[in-house]
Design a protein around this motif. Structure first.
Motif, PDB file in Angstrom:
ATOM      1  N   GLU A  41       0.816  -1.206   0.000  1.00  0.00           N
ATOM      2  CA  GLU A  41       0.000   0.000   0.000  1.00  0.00           C
ATOM      3  C   GLU A  41       0.855   1.264   0.000  1.00  0.00           C
ATOM      4  N   LEU A  42       2.033   1.209   0.668  1.00  0.00           N
ATOM      5  CA  LEU A  42       2.936   2.353   0.655  1.00  0.00           C
ATOM      6  C   LEU A  42       3.570   2.517  -0.723  1.00  0.00           C
ATOM      7  N   TRP A  43       3.874   1.405  -1.376  1.00  0.00           N
ATOM      8  CA  TRP A  43       4.436   1.470  -2.732  1.00  0.00           C
ATOM      9  C   TRP A  43       3.435   2.131  -3.686  1.00  0.00           C
ATOM     10  N   GLN A  44       2.166   1.778  -3.532  1.00  0.00           N
ATOM     11  CA  GLN A  44       1.148   2.389  -4.381  1.00  0.00           C
ATOM     12  C   GLN A  44       1.023   3.885  -4.128  1.00  0.00           C
ATOM     13  N   GLU A  45       1.122   4.266  -2.875  1.00  0.00           N
ATOM     14  CA  GLU A  45       0.992   5.684  -2.518  1.00  0.00           C
ATOM     15  C   GLU A  45       2.139   6.519  -3.076  1.00  0.00           C
ATOM     16  N   HIS A  46       3.358   5.951  -3.088  1.00  0.00           N
ATOM     17  CA  HIS A  46       4.540   6.673  -3.575  1.00  0.00           C
ATOM     18  C   HIS A  46       5.156   5.929  -4.771  1.00  0.00           C
ATOM     19  N   ARG A  47       4.313   5.515  -5.696  1.00  0.00           N
ATOM     20  CA  ARG A  47       4.755   4.690  -6.808  1.00  0.00           C
ATOM     21  C   ARG A  47       5.854   5.372  -7.622  1.00  0.00           C
ATOM     22  N   GLU A  48       5.719   6.663  -7.895  1.00  0.00           N
ATOM     23  CA  GLU A  48       6.695   7.352  -8.738  1.00  0.00           C
ATOM     24  C   GLU A  48       8.089   7.318  -8.116  1.00  0.00           C
ATOM     25  N   PHE A  49       8.156   7.569  -6.794  1.00  0.00           N
ATOM     26  CA  PHE A  49       9.475   7.568  -6.153  1.00  0.00           C
ATOM     27  C   PHE A  49      10.070   6.167  -6.107  1.00  0.00           C
ATOM     28  N   TYR A  50       9.289   5.179  -5.618  1.00  0.00           N
ATOM     29  CA  TYR A  50       9.841   3.832  -5.473  1.00  0.00           C
ATOM     30  C   TYR A  50      10.213   3.231  -6.835  1.00  0.00           C
ATOM     31  N   SER A  51       9.415   3.517  -7.842  1.00  0.00           N
ATOM     32  CA  SER A  51       9.740   2.987  -9.173  1.00  0.00           C
ATOM     33  C   SER A  51      11.038   3.580  -9.695  1.00  0.00           C
ATOM     34  N   SER A  52      11.235   4.873  -9.483  1.00  0.00           N
ATOM     35  CA  SER A  52      12.484   5.502  -9.947  1.00  0.00           C
ATOM     36  C   SER A  52      13.678   4.979  -9.170  1.00  0.00           C
ATOM     37  N   ALA A  53      13.503   4.749  -7.859  1.00  0.00           N
ATOM     38  CA  ALA A  53      14.613   4.231  -7.046  1.00  0.00           C
ATOM     39  C   ALA A  53      14.982   2.819  -7.462  1.00  0.00           C
ATOM     40  N   ALA A  54      13.967   1.988  -7.719  1.00  0.00           N
ATOM     41  CA  ALA A  54      14.252   0.612  -8.151  1.00  0.00           C
ATOM     42  C   ALA A  54      14.863   0.594  -9.546  1.00  0.00           C
ATOM     43  N   ARG A  55      14.413   1.493 -10.401  1.00  0.00           N
ATOM     44  CA  ARG A  55      14.918   1.549 -11.769  1.00  0.00           C
ATOM     45  C   ARG A  55      16.375   2.000 -11.815  1.00  0.00           C
ATOM     46  N   MET A  56      16.758   2.914 -10.916  1.00  0.00           N
ATOM     47  CA  MET A  56      18.118   3.451 -10.927  1.00  0.00           C
ATOM     48  C   MET A  56      19.114   2.560 -10.190  1.00  0.00           C
ATOM     49  N   ALA A  57      18.624   1.553  -9.493  1.00  0.00           N
ATOM     50  CA  ALA A  57      19.523   0.687  -8.726  1.00  0.00           C
ATOM     51  C   ALA A  57      20.536   0.019  -9.642  1.00  0.00           C
ATOM     52  N   GLY A  58      21.800   0.181  -9.319  1.00  0.00           N
ATOM     53  CA  GLY A  58      22.872  -0.415 -10.096  1.00  0.00           C
ATOM     54  C   GLY A  58      23.225   0.336 -11.354  1.00  0.00           C
ATOM     55  N   GLN A  59      22.502   1.413 -11.651  1.00  0.00           N
ATOM     56  CA  GLN A  59      22.745   2.185 -12.863  1.00  0.00           C
ATOM     57  C   GLN A  59      23.593   3.420 -12.541  1.00  0.00           C
ATOM     58  N   PRO A  60      24.387   3.897 -13.517  1.00  0.00           N
ATOM     59  CA  PRO A  60      25.159   5.121 -13.283  1.00  0.00           C
ATOM     60  C   PRO A  60      24.238   6.333 -13.194  1.00  0.00           C
ATOM     61  N   ARG A  61      24.600   7.275 -12.307  1.00  0.00           N
ATOM     62  CA  ARG A  61      23.796   8.489 -12.148  1.00  0.00           C
ATOM     63  C   ARG A  61      24.212   9.527 -13.185  1.00  0.00           C
TER      64      ARG A  61
END
Length: 452
Positions: free
Chosen positions: A388-408
């Motif tokens: 339910e927290l992931w749904q509430e802050h989907r944009e942030f958590y999705s971006s954090a998971a997407r950037m994991a292991g990737q160069p900034r």
């Protein structure tokens, strides 16, 4: 030879009698002087210990607890009655493992008449008991009357006891002096009286070696702390566990509503020379305790006085690690403020395993992830985020998971390089950089609600 007699006149006889009385008086005076000199150089034989006598009469107890002076005068008339041990017996449930059930067991509590009267502020009753021979320093039931006065904040009765010769450093059965029991704001007057009558301000308790300054700091009593420091209390004094008063204050500041008074205590201790980096029990510094209790104001004060944001405790945790452990408990008190403060004072990226402690508070997780030049894999924290927290802050958590292991982005890498170069000077150097305001703000890790 004829017997000769001599007739004395009446005035001569009176003179002879007076001279004889004077001689007898002088002999008695010399005998008393010899006896006194002998006592002075020879120890007195020890008195046999007085066998305690008990009073279990509820009517007597009630007269004392209600301060009924007339009844007290009619009951306590001499030294024997005033020093009776007041004993009450109550039943309490105790688990009996052998029988496998709870049983009623008698519980005995003992006190003295003077303890009851003085601890409840009945100064007239206490004066009567003292005049009838009550022992002013008798430790009955674990405490002396002066302990109860200090604990209850009864300055009038404390003044009376001290006037009758009470020892301001008398120890309880647990090894605490009256000054150690001044634990409430209304006990300040008692503390002042005790110090004025010779209480030792740095006297430690028997077992833990805790001083009055430790007690006042732990209770958040700024006025008491100031009083003790004015009387020469040592702010660097350590308890048997190695705690300083500043450690005690920062460890006790557990509630958000306590922040202001504990900050005042810490300010006074630091102004008196307390070490902001003194490691106590388990090598916790005051900063570890403040961060673990979610106290950004206290952490800011300690850092301003030179506390190290990178020092580990005995478990290898830094103040930032302690702050992350506290995120879930204090997520409604803006724990991201403490995290940002530590990062601005030189705290570096944490071990990826610590991310799971802050992942349920997006602002905290964003700050911590922006301290990395490459975001670690999301496996260490993504499973701990409730759906339910992931749904509430989907944009942030999705971006954090997407950037994991990737160069900034290069802009972020430059930010990390600048902050790494400035280290603990970030908080004061970044605002002075000759850069456009938006860029200076970017260097301070602002929250954006997403990662890129």
């Amino acid at each position: 030879m004829a017997q000769e007699t001599f007739a004395f006149s009446s005035s001569a006889l009176r003179s002879l009698r007076l001279q004889r009385e004077l001689l007898e008086r002088e002999e008695r005076r010399r005998a008393l002087a010899r006896e006194s000199a002998t006592r002075r150089f020879l120890p007195e034989p020890p008195r046999p210990p007085r066998r305690p006598q008990y009073c279990r009469d509820p009517a007597v107890h009630n007269a004392l607890y209600t301060g009924d002076l007339l009844r007290i005068k009619s009951i306590f008339k001499d030294e024997t009655t005033t020093n009776l041990v007041m004993e009450t017996v109550s039943e309490e449930l105790v688990w009996e493992p052998e029988q496998g059930l709870w049983v009623l067991s008698p519980r005995r509590q003992q006190t003295s008449a003077l303890r009851i009267a003085a601890g409840r502020g009945y100064s007239d009753c206490a004066r009567h008991l003292l005049l009838r021979g009550a022992e002013v320093d008798a430790v009955v039931g674990g405490r002396a009357p002066l302990h109860d006065c200090a604990a209850a904040g009864r300055p009038d009765c404390a003044r009376l006891l001290l006037a009758f010769g009470a020892d301001p450093n008398v120890l309880s059965a647990e090894g605490a002096a009256p000054l150690h029991l001044c634990t409430a704001p209304d006990s300040l007057a008692c503390a002042e009286l005790l110090l004025a009558h010779g209480a030792q301000v740095d006297l430690g308790t028997r077992d833990r070696q805790v001083t009055a300054l430790h007690v006042a700091a732990r209770q958040g009593l700024a006025a008491h702390v100031e009083l003790y420091l004015r009387h020469g209390a040592d702010p660097a004094r350590r308890s048997r566990q190695g705690e300083t008063p500043l450690n005690a204050a920062c460890a006790a500041a557990e509630r958000p509503e306590d922040a202001e008074r504990f900050c005042r205590v810490a300010e006074r201790l630091l102004a008196a020379g307390a070490d902001p980096g003194a490691a106590g029990r388990k090598d916790h510094t005051p900063l570890h305790n403040a961060c673990g209790n979610g106290q950004p104001g206290l952490a800011r004060l300690l850092l301003r006085h030179g506390a190290d944001a990178t020092v580990p405790n005995c478990a290898g945790y830094t103040p930032l690690d302690c702050a992350l452990h506290a995120v879930d408990e204090y997520r409604h008190q803006r724990p991201e403020e403490t995290i940002a403060l530590l990062l601005d004072h030189g705290a570096g990226p944490v071990h990826p395993k610590m991310l799971k402690f802050c992942c349920r508070h997006p602002p905290a997780l964003e700050l911590v992830l922006n301290a990395y030049d490459r975001i670690p894999p999301a496996e260490s924290w993504v499973g701990a985020v409730p759906p339910e927290l992931w749904q509430e802050h989907r944009e942030f958590y999705s971006s954090a998971a997407r950037m994991a292991g990737q160069p900034r982005r290069l802009q972020h890498l430059a930010r990390c390089a600048v902050r790494r170069h400035l280290g603990a000077r970030c908080h004061r150097a970044v605002p002075k950089l000759s850069l456009p305001p938006p860029l200076r703000r970017y260097l301070q890790l602002p929250l954006q609600g997403t990662l890129s």
